[in-house]
Design a protein around this motif. Sequence first.
Motif, PDB file in Angstrom:
ATOM      1  N   LEU A  30       0.829  -1.198   0.000  1.00  0.00           N
ATOM      2  CA  LEU A  30       0.000   0.000   0.000  1.00  0.00           C
ATOM      3  C   LEU A  30       0.871   1.258   0.000  1.00  0.00           C
ATOM      4  CD1 LEU A  30      -2.924   0.998   0.067  1.00  0.00           C
ATOM      5  CD2 LEU A  30      -2.782   0.966   2.560  1.00  0.00           C
ATOM      6  N   ALA A  31       1.905   1.257   0.812  1.00  0.00           N
ATOM      7  CA  ALA A  31       2.817   2.408   0.858  1.00  0.00           C
ATOM      8  C   ALA A  31       3.463   2.628  -0.510  1.00  0.00           C
ATOM      9  CB  ALA A  31       3.875   2.204   1.938  1.00  0.00           C
ATOM     10  N   ARG A  32       3.899   1.552  -1.136  1.00  0.00           N
ATOM     11  CA  ARG A  32       4.509   1.666  -2.480  1.00  0.00           C
ATOM     12  C   ARG A  32       3.524   2.224  -3.487  1.00  0.00           C
ATOM     13  NH1 ARG A  32       8.180  -3.151  -4.770  1.00  0.00           N
ATOM     14  NH2 ARG A  32       7.490  -2.137  -6.655  1.00  0.00           N
ATOM     15  N   ARG A  33       2.295   1.744  -3.415  1.00  0.00           N
ATOM     16  CA  ARG A  33       1.272   2.195  -4.363  1.00  0.00           C
ATOM     17  C   ARG A  33       1.096   3.706  -4.304  1.00  0.00           C
ATOM     18  NH1 ARG A  33      -3.927  -0.810  -3.581  1.00  0.00           N
ATOM     19  NH2 ARG A  33      -2.752  -2.398  -4.676  1.00  0.00           N
ATOM     20  N   TYR A  34       1.218   4.270  -3.104  1.00  0.00           N
ATOM     21  CA  TYR A  34       1.042   5.713  -2.933  1.00  0.00           C
ATOM     22  C   TYR A  34       2.361   6.478  -2.941  1.00  0.00           C
ATOM     23  CZ  TYR A  34      -3.829   4.788  -2.170  1.00  0.00           C
ATOM     24  OH  TYR A  34      -5.133   4.398  -2.360  1.00  0.00           O
ATOM     25  N   GLY A  35       3.445   5.794  -3.290  1.00  0.00           N
ATOM     26  CA  GLY A  35       4.737   6.452  -3.413  1.00  0.00           C
ATOM     27  C   GLY A  35       5.428   6.750  -2.104  1.00  0.00           C
ATOM     28  N   ASP A  36       4.977   6.134  -1.026  1.00  0.00           N
ATOM     29  CA  ASP A  36       5.595   6.325   0.285  1.00  0.00           C
ATOM     30  C   ASP A  36       6.728   5.310   0.460  1.00  0.00           C
ATOM     31  OD1 ASP A  36       3.819   8.372   0.906  1.00  0.00           O
ATOM     32  OD2 ASP A  36       2.368   6.984   1.802  1.00  0.00           O
TER      33      ASP A  36
END
Length: 105
Positions: A30-36
């Motif tokens: 999820l973090a990767r999906r939002y660029g975090d």
Amino acid sequence: MSEIEDLDLEFADLPEHAAIIETLWQEAALARRYGDIDPALDAYRRIIELDSSHSEARLAAAETCRLAGKPRDALRFCLDLLEMDRQHVGCRLELTEALRQIGQP
């Protein structure tokens, strides 16, 4: 204590352990999906701490680093994974991409 009782104690926490790893995996995705990037990498590192043989977390961490413009960090994850599994095809591909990003042929 018998050998069977020892095994029962060793595996008593296994479902909880697996659930923690799965939760961290989803958190990282999820973090990767939002660029975090940093939270994603933190989650992958925690997975590796809990299960040092978790090759998918090492590979995902390498890819995340490379995509974030940190190819040297990606190399470290790749080299650790290759120590575990010299024939890991995904890791070899990721290593190639990280080296290309650094400017190595």
